[in-house]
Design a protein around this motif. Structure first.
Motif, short mmCIF file in Angstrom:
data_model
loop_
_atom_site.label_atom_id
_atom_site.label_comp_id
_atom_site.label_asym_id
_atom_site.label_seq_id
_atom_site.Cartn_x
_atom_site.Cartn_y
_atom_site.Cartn_z
N SER A 30 0.84 -1.18 0.00
CA SER A 30 0.00 0.00 0.00
C SER A 30 0.89 1.24 0.00
O SER A 30 1.27 1.73 1.07
N PRO A 31 1.22 1.76 -1.17
CA PRO A 31 2.16 2.88 -1.25
C PRO A 31 1.63 4.18 -0.64
O PRO A 31 2.41 5.02 -0.21
N THR A 88 -7.20 -5.69 -3.25
CA THR A 88 -6.78 -4.83 -4.37
C THR A 88 -7.95 -4.11 -5.04
O THR A 88 -7.73 -3.40 -6.02
N ARG A 89 -9.15 -4.28 -4.53
CA ARG A 89 -10.32 -3.59 -5.10
C ARG A 89 -10.16 -2.08 -4.99
O ARG A 89 -9.89 -1.56 -3.91
N PRO A 90 -10.35 -1.34 -6.09
CA PRO A 90 -10.19 0.12 -6.03
C PRO A 90 -11.26 0.81 -5.18
O PRO A 90 -11.00 1.86 -4.60
N ASP A 91 -12.45 0.23 -5.07
CA ASP A 91 -13.52 0.84 -4.29
C ASP A 91 -13.56 0.34 -2.85
O ASP A 91 -14.57 0.46 -2.17
N TYR A 98 -4.24 -1.59 -1.68
CA TYR A 98 -3.06 -2.38 -2.02
C TYR A 98 -2.91 -2.56 -3.52
O TYR A 98 -3.89 -2.62 -4.26
N ILE A 99 -1.66 -2.68 -3.94
CA ILE A 99 -1.35 -3.10 -5.31
C ILE A 99 -0.52 -4.38 -5.21
O ILE A 99 0.22 -4.57 -4.25
#
Length: 103
Positions: A30-31, A88-91, A98-99
């Motif tokens: 998670s940047p 990794t879900r964007p919503d 996370y990526i």
């Protein structure tokens, strides 16, 4: 005379490794989180069962370790993939997005 080769059944997981096999692993990062959170998952086979192992934390500190066991590979893979998809879900409602880092 037949050209047919004798069938030799080799075990799916050779006995040479007593500690199991890592079948799949993933590293999530998670940047944008303040402490640069990470989340690692591995899908392993050991002692005739499938195990998902999770480690999470920040920096080089592991703050949480968990594991889940499954009797079939299908169940274990489904759970493994769902966990990755969830993180990794964007919503996602969590502030940590996370990526997946490919190695």
């Amino acid at each position: 005379m037949s050209n047919k080769k004798p069938s030799i059944k080799t075990p799916k997981f050779p006995q040479r490794d007593l500690f199991g096999y890592i079948l799949k692993s993933s590293y999530l990062y998670s940047p944008d989180s303040p402490k640069k959170a990470f989340y690692t998952l591995s899908l392993e086979f050991e002692f005739n069962q499938y195990v998902i192992r999770k480690k999470s934390g920040f920096g080089d500190k592991i703050l949480d370790r968990r594991e889940w066991t499954y009797q079939t590979l299908h169940e274990a893979e489904k759970s493994f993939n769902n966990r990755i998809k969830q993180k990794t879900r964007p919503d996602r409602k969590s502030p940590r997005h996370y990526i997946e880092i490919k190695s």
